[in-house]
Design a protein around this motif. Structure first.
Motif, PDB file in Angstrom:
ATOM      1  N   THR A  66      -5.206   5.067  -7.136  1.00 30.71           N
ATOM      2  CA  THR A  66      -5.277   4.876  -5.698  1.00 30.71           C
ATOM      3  C   THR A  66      -6.192   5.931  -5.093  1.00 30.71           C
ATOM      4  O   THR A  66      -6.205   7.064  -5.586  1.00 30.71           O
ATOM      5  N   PRO A  67      -6.996   5.640  -4.106  1.00 33.34           N
ATOM      6  CA  PRO A  67      -7.091   4.379  -3.334  1.00 33.34           C
ATOM      7  C   PRO A  67      -8.002   3.332  -3.967  1.00 33.34           C
ATOM      8  O   PRO A  67      -8.090   2.207  -3.477  1.00 33.34           O
ATOM      9  N   THR A  68      -8.721   3.671  -5.049  1.00 36.96           N
ATOM     10  CA  THR A  68      -9.566   2.677  -5.711  1.00 36.96           C
ATOM     11  C   THR A  68      -9.063   2.479  -7.131  1.00 36.96           C
ATOM     12  O   THR A  68      -8.139   3.167  -7.580  1.00 36.96           O
ATOM     13  N   ASP A  95      -9.652   8.121  -9.858  1.00 37.42           N
ATOM     14  CA  ASP A  95      -8.597   8.072  -8.845  1.00 37.42           C
ATOM     15  C   ASP A  95      -7.206   7.912  -9.463  1.00 37.42           C
ATOM     16  O   ASP A  95      -6.263   7.509  -8.770  1.00 37.42           O
ATOM     17  N   THR A 111       0.833  -1.211   0.000  1.00 40.68           N
ATOM     18  CA  THR A 111       0.000   0.000   0.000  1.00 40.68           C
ATOM     19  C   THR A 111       0.866   1.259   0.000  1.00 40.68           C
ATOM     20  O   THR A 111       2.092   1.187   0.115  1.00 40.68           O
ATOM     21  N   ASP A 156      -3.289   3.127   1.602  1.00 38.78           N
ATOM     22  CA  ASP A 156      -4.251   3.009   0.504  1.00 38.78           C
ATOM     23  C   ASP A 156      -3.842   1.926  -0.497  1.00 38.78           C
ATOM     24  O   ASP A 156      -2.662   1.737  -0.773  1.00 38.78           O
TER      25      ASP A 156
END
Length: 477
Positions: free
Chosen positions: A461-463, A468, A410, A415
């Motif tokens: 990031t984060p999805t 994002d 992460t 994230d």
């Protein structure tokens, strides 16, 4: 005294700063609260300004990066206008849909009210006929009593000749009185029922009139809304056509400049719906593999060897085929508990040739490189997508042959991180495969929406959502 003067000056500067900040804040707030019409007017002014600049640049040359940047900016403004018109059309369509629903509801209520009035009127007519019969009977009874002159009950009883006649007359009077009372009670009840029925019919008629008025108003709104919607739809189509023409011009210039510099990127993307579809596919894949921290991958390699032996008989031969199957099982281990540290996706090209947001809508970093250059995993993780995006005619579109990896490490803030590698000639991994940092996953190319051979690299990031996308340069060495 000097100290006091200094304090006054400092206070004056502080107050001026506060005023300036308040003014800027107010201006920013006011700008955020612009109506659609004000925003459209503002965008129209900006479009005029960029067009004026394009005209000035065109007097010198239309084949410059500055001209392309200005053209891209104009396209951004046009797309913002398009978005406003799209939103307006969506609101108008919702309003028209609600009006149409109301119209149908009104028509159904009118039909129901008309049927109810018809039923009530029919019942009322029957009740009125029954009442008329009983009322006529009662009138005849009164008329008979009047003609007979026997209006005094006591006199009628006292004129009896004997007790037997008295009792007979008394019984007759009692029965007649009872019948008259019942008849009168029935007449009273039926009169009340008739009155209630009449009031109910009147109420239904009022309800019907109100619904008919509402229906007329709804139809008037629809008649006014539909032409307005048609005009906005025409404006939307015209805006789409303008954007398409400007985008074609920008893409032609982009290709020309890329060929001159050898630094390739993506054409401007027009199909927003297709991009949303890709985004949904990546989101589904991310959700599918989210609960799989470890993966076991089995690879089977089959080698076939054919050996020819000399013939021992005339016209004959003997061929022996040997098949060897090797099965290799690789079990991944849970990633170390440290943060993500990306390596360059194209080891032979560490220079970003088109940066994140290098032009409007550019969602990654591009690494121009010769076709079939090695493309590696920027960090360890699980391949969640390895696919080809094609049009109906078989040509590649958008990301072309692309790969998406969900990483097991992460960011420093915890994230999740996803990386995307697009426009490859060859994909060497499949969805579900676990890859290590620096592992070969593809050979670069120019499949899809690409001006030339390069690797388009995205960090999400984060999805895993397109919204994002982050600047890859922030995560690379």
């Amino acid at each position: 005294m000097k100290l006091l003067t200094g304090l006054k000056k400092a206070l004056a500067v502080l107050l001026a700063s506060c005023f300036l900040f308040a003014t800027c804040s107010f201006s920013a707030t006011a700008e955020n609260q612009l109506t659609d019409e004000q925003e459209k007017a503002q965008l129209e002014q900006r479009i005029k300004e960029t067009q004026n600049k394009l005209d000035e640049l065109a007097a010198q040359s239309t084949s410059t990066q500055e001209y392309l940047d200005t053209l891209n900016q104009k396209i951004v403004y046009l797309q913002q206008q398009l978005e406003i018109v799209n939103n307006e059309i969506a609101k108008d369509k919702a309003q028209i849909e609600n009006l149409e629903i109301t119209q149908v509801k009104n028509e159904q209520e009118i039909a129901a009210s008309t049927a109810e009035i018809s039923r009530l009127t029919e019942e009322y007519n029957k009740e009125e006929a029954d009442f008329s019969d009983k009322y006529q009977l009662y009138c005849k009874r009164l008329r008979a009593m009047y003609i007979s002159g026997e209006t005094n009950v006591l006199s009628f009883l006292l004129t009896s000749d004997d007790i037997s006649q008295l009792l007979t007359r008394y019984e007759m009077i009692r029965r007649v009185s009872k019948q008259d009372g019942e008849l009168l009670a029935q007449i009273d009840d039926e009169m009340a029922q008739l009155t209630a029925s009449k009031e109910q019919i009147s109420a239904e008629n009022e309800k019907l009139a109100a619904t008919q008025a509402e229906l007329a108003a709804t139809q008037a709104e629809l008649e006014a809304a539909l032409p307005a919607l048609e005009e906005k739809q025409k404006a939307l189509d015209a805006k789409k056509q303008e954007i398409s023409e400007q985008t074609k011009q920008a893409n032609a210039l982009l290709k020309k400049l890329n060929d001159e510099t050898g630094m390739y990127t993506e054409y401007l993307e027009e199909d927003k719906a297709a991009m949303a579809e890709i985004d949904d596919a990546i989101a589904r894949a991310a959700a599918q593999y989210a609960s799989q921290p470890t993966t076991t991958t089995t690879t089977t390699t089959t080698t076939t060897t054919t050996t020819a032996k000399p013939s021992t008989t005339q016209g004959g031969g003997n061929n022996t085929t040997t098949t060897t199957t090797t099965t290799t099982t690789t079990t991944t281990q849970k990633a170390e508990s440290n943060y993500i540290s990306l390596t360059y996706p194209v080891p032979s090209q560490t220079k970003i040739t088109c940066a994140f947001h290098g032009y409007s809508g550019h969602s990654g970093a591009d690494f121009s490189c010769p076709a079939n250059s090695k493309v590696v995993a920027a960090e360890s993780g699980t391949v969640i997508i390895s696919a080809d995006l094609k049009n109906e005619d078989g040509t590649y579109r958008s990301y072309g042959r692309y790969i998406v990896i969900a990483h097991d490490k992460t960011t420093a803030s915890g994230d999740k991180v996803y990386t995307l590698y697009a426009h490859n000639n060859t994909r060497l991994v499949s969805a579900g495969d676990y890859v290590t940092k620096g592992q070969l996953i593809a050979y670069s190319g120019s499949t899809g929406n690409s001006t030339g051979p390069h690797c388009h690299f995205e960090v999400r990031t984060p999805t895993s959502a397109y919204a994002d996308c982050k600047n890859p340069a922030l995560y690379l060495p």
